[in-house]
Design an enzyme around this catalytic site. Structure first.
Site, PDB file in Angstrom:
ATOM      1  CG  ASP A 322      -2.025  -1.082   1.033  1.00  0.00           C
ATOM      2  OD1 ASP A 322      -2.468  -1.291  -0.108  1.00  0.00           O
ATOM      3  OD2 ASP A 322      -2.402  -1.722   2.023  1.00  0.00           O
ATOM      4  CE1 TYR A 406      -8.819  -5.301   4.520  1.00  0.00           C
ATOM      5  CE2 TYR A 406      -8.336  -3.931   6.417  1.00  0.00           C
ATOM      6  CZ  TYR A 406      -8.624  -5.165   5.884  1.00  0.00           C
ATOM      7  OH  TYR A 406      -8.731  -6.246   6.713  1.00  0.00           O
TER       8      TYR A 406
HETATM    9 CU    CU Z   1      -7.643  -7.597   7.005  1.00  0.00          CU
END
Ligand code: CU
Length: 658
Positions: A322, A406
């Site tokens: 990320d 996320y």
């Molecule tokens: Cu997770």
């Protein structure tokens, strides 16, 4: 030192009226006219730097700015007694020529208004860029195999399909020289949470320079899961609200901000928002008897790797980096007052460069606030029936990044007892997979690599590995690294009751010996020690890294993700400071085959005794999904603490008033 109380106007307008409490928003933090050497590039500096790069004869037509940031001056210059190198302002740019798939690095001297260097970097791929998304969607939706796969699943209107883009993750070496993106398809019709409606079985790998699908996979249709619960209040229903709990600071906040410098209680530090790392702390120190003692020169999230544990053809490649593949700072989402942050928070905008090099403002990118910290210390004397007790206050500075499904918040928490804590919160939507079954047979039966979380929806097991780069300067840059292990004493004449325990402190003398794992059985911690400094008791001053929850990776040792994210092979690493060693998986993890970054830097075993030491801490979360985490995950916390170990001579929070 002049510190401007920038919160004052916000406090006067908003904070004296409890009924309309709201976070104060700072577009720009007024500071000294002359930028501090570590201050991020201003909008004007970004514009100037981008203009100079674009005007360079080597700049390819249609090229994109994968990165445009301050080139931080040398540490020695910043720490020079004269107060740093205020004159030196340089920009560092990474340029992607998407048509010819070439990457360049440029350094711009802003004082002299010139491009100081221009270098092609061969065999690397910079971060995934927003500007590439439209091309990906166009190429995928024009592919007849993809269109047929949609029709086979009863989807006739292709506008109902949401394409999500991914860095390639694991990839065959034969594709390595191309610039690639993957597309994952979801049905968005009638649902805002399209992640809950995967069009399973379909995988597309796209060569971005050629604008061509190079690999198309269809492993067969499974039912598209029914729409999941929407997350708005109308859809979820609401329980009775608890009675009001008011957070007020009628006299204003106790911290002050001058430019990028924050002062709170005895803590002094600077912060910046970096497009890649997100929130960075600089020059963290603690005021002790009238002087500021240094603890950290720089602290940041250096990389993250999220390998998924489902071996399916359309899943085995998934492992998001990320920081290095997407840019945690660029993907910061605006902090919402009163929900993301408490009402007394100050929200601060950040300025970054877009893919075109132009500056833009990320509103409310950073939040800073004080909160109640529970009990600080207490003793009730039972004989005299007197109580001495202090309530703790904490300072939190944070940002939240949203990477696709996320959401991660990264909170640095400053405590009054000299403790600096990192608390990461994981929330958002789990990445799910469509399956044939609407119900599971017994507790998790049927899916060895995941759990059914909703009808026709399995959330595959996965892990999140964070790596924090912690450039310690405990009472100055010359430090050493010790490991502390506690064990039981052997029973015998020296230990007649069998209760003896000893702590053994071992110096980790080199970058090789300093590659370590957490160990519950020895209550293992690590300390960063200044052997030339002592507290009043004769202890060398130190800060101790105390691990929190952690994990070991389950991907095979020889797997591509373990090579690409070599930093996940150890929890603790330490290296000698090098200005170009910033990111644990290397500067360009996107499409890398691994072997670079931290494991390589540590492999030559340089000395760590009395050196400028950088600690790299890897912390992992093993995520075994539960139905209670669907359609959205309640926050999971993971973190670590940096606690003083002989840095002070007594409890440093003794002086906190009642
Ligand atoms: Cu997770």
């Amino acid at each position: 030192m002049s510190i401007v109380q920038i919160c004052r106007c916000g406090l006067m307008l908003g904070f004296l009226i409890p009924a309309v409490l709201g976070a104060s928003q700072l577009a720009q933090t007024p500071g000294p006219a002359q930028p501090y050497p570590l201050d991020p590039l201003s909008a004007a500096e970004l514009t100037a730097a981008a203009g100079l790069v674009r005007a360079a004869p080597q700049f390819p037509a249609g090229a994109l700015f994968a990165s445009l940031v301050l080139k931080e001056p040398a540490k020695a210059d910043v720490l020079a007694p004269a107060g740093g190198a205020p004159g030196l302002r340089q920009a560092f740019a990474v340029i992607l020529d998407p048509k010819r798939n070439r990457t360049f690095e440029a350094v711009v001297d802003l004082q002299q208004s010139r491009v100081a260097s221009w270098t092609e970097v061969k065999g690397v791929q910079p971060v995934v860029l927003e500007a590439e998304y439209d091309t990906l969607v166009r190429v995928v939706k024009a592919d007849t195999r993809w269109q047929a796969a949609m029709r086979k699943r009863g989807i006739d209107n292709l506008d109902d399909v949401q394409i999500d883009y991914w860095a390639v993750g694991q990839v065959a070496a034969r594709y390595q020289t191309r610039r690639l993106l993957r597309a994952v398809s979801y049905l968005k019709a009638g649902a805002t949470n399209f992640y809950g409606r995967p069009i399973e079985g379909v995988g597309v790998l796209v060569d971005m320079a050629a604008a061509q699908v190079v690999e198309f996979i269809d492993t067969g249709a499974v039912p598209i899961p029914p729409a999941s619960h929407e997350l708005d209040e109308k859809s979820t229903g609401v329980r009775a609200a608890p009675k009001r709990l008011t957070i007020e600071q009628p006299d204003g906040a106790s911290f002050t901000i001058s430019g990028q410098e924050v002062s709170w209680q005895k803590w002094r530090f600077r912060y910046t928002m970096h497009p890649r790392e997100g929130l960075v702390l600089h020059t963290v120190g603690y005021e002790d008897e009238g002087r500021v003692r240094s603890i950290l020169y720089r602290a940041s999230l250096s990389e993250m790797a999220v390998p998924y544990g489902d071996p399916d053809r359309n899943w085995g490649w998934r492992s998001a980096f990320d920081v290095g593949e997407y840019g945690m700072g660029r993907l910061a989402s605006p902090i919402e007052a009163n929900t993301d942050a408490p009402p007394n928070a100050t929200l601060i905008d950040a300025v970054m460069a877009g893919d075109d090099g132009q500056p833009y403002t990320l509103p409310g990118a950073v939040g800073i606030y004080e909160r109640d910290g529970g009990l600080l210390w207490k003793h009730y004397d039972s004989y005299s029936k007197t109580n001495q007790s202090r309530r703790a206050r904490e300072l939190v500075i944070f940002f939240i990044a949203t990477i696709g499904n996320y959401d991660y918040s990264i909170n640095w928490v400053f405590h009054q007892d000299g403790v600096l804590e990192l608390d990461s919160e994981l929330t958002g939507i789990m990445l799910p997979k469509g399956v044939r079954d609407a119900k599971t047979k017994g507790h998790g039966a049927g899916y060895p690599s995941g759990h059914l979380v909703s009808a026709n929806l399995v959330a595959p097991h996965h892990q999140h590995f964070f790596n924090f780069r912690l450039d310690f300067d405990v009472d100055g840059p010359r430090n050493s690294v010790h490991e502390m292990n506690t064990r039981a004493m052997p029973s015998g004449p020296a230990n007649p009751w069998g209760t003896g325990m000893v702590m053994e402190e071992t110096r980790l003398a080199s970058e090789i010996t300093a590659q370590r794992q957490v160990n519950l059985s020895s209550a293992r911690t690590w300390s960063i020690v200044n052997s030339a400094a002592q507290n009043a008791l004769g202890h060398h001053t130190s800060y101790i890294l105390v691990p929190g929850v952690n994990s070991i990776p389950y991907a095979a040792t020889a797997s591509q993700v373990r090579r690409r994210a070599g930093f996940i092979n150890r929890h603790f690493w330490a290296t000698q400071y090098r200005p170009d060693e910033m990111y644990a998986a290397g500067a360009y993890p996107n499409q890398s085959l691994g072997g670079g970054g931290l494991p390589r830097w540590a492999s030559n075993g340089e000395s760590l005794s009395g050196q400028d030491v950088v600690v790299w801490y890897t912390m992992g979360v093993t995520h075994i999904p539960r139905p209670e985490e669907w359609p959205i995950m309640p926050v999971t916390h993971v973190g670590f603490k940096l606690i003083p170990g002989g840095f002070f001579s007594r409890n440093p929070a003794l002086d906190v008033p009642r």
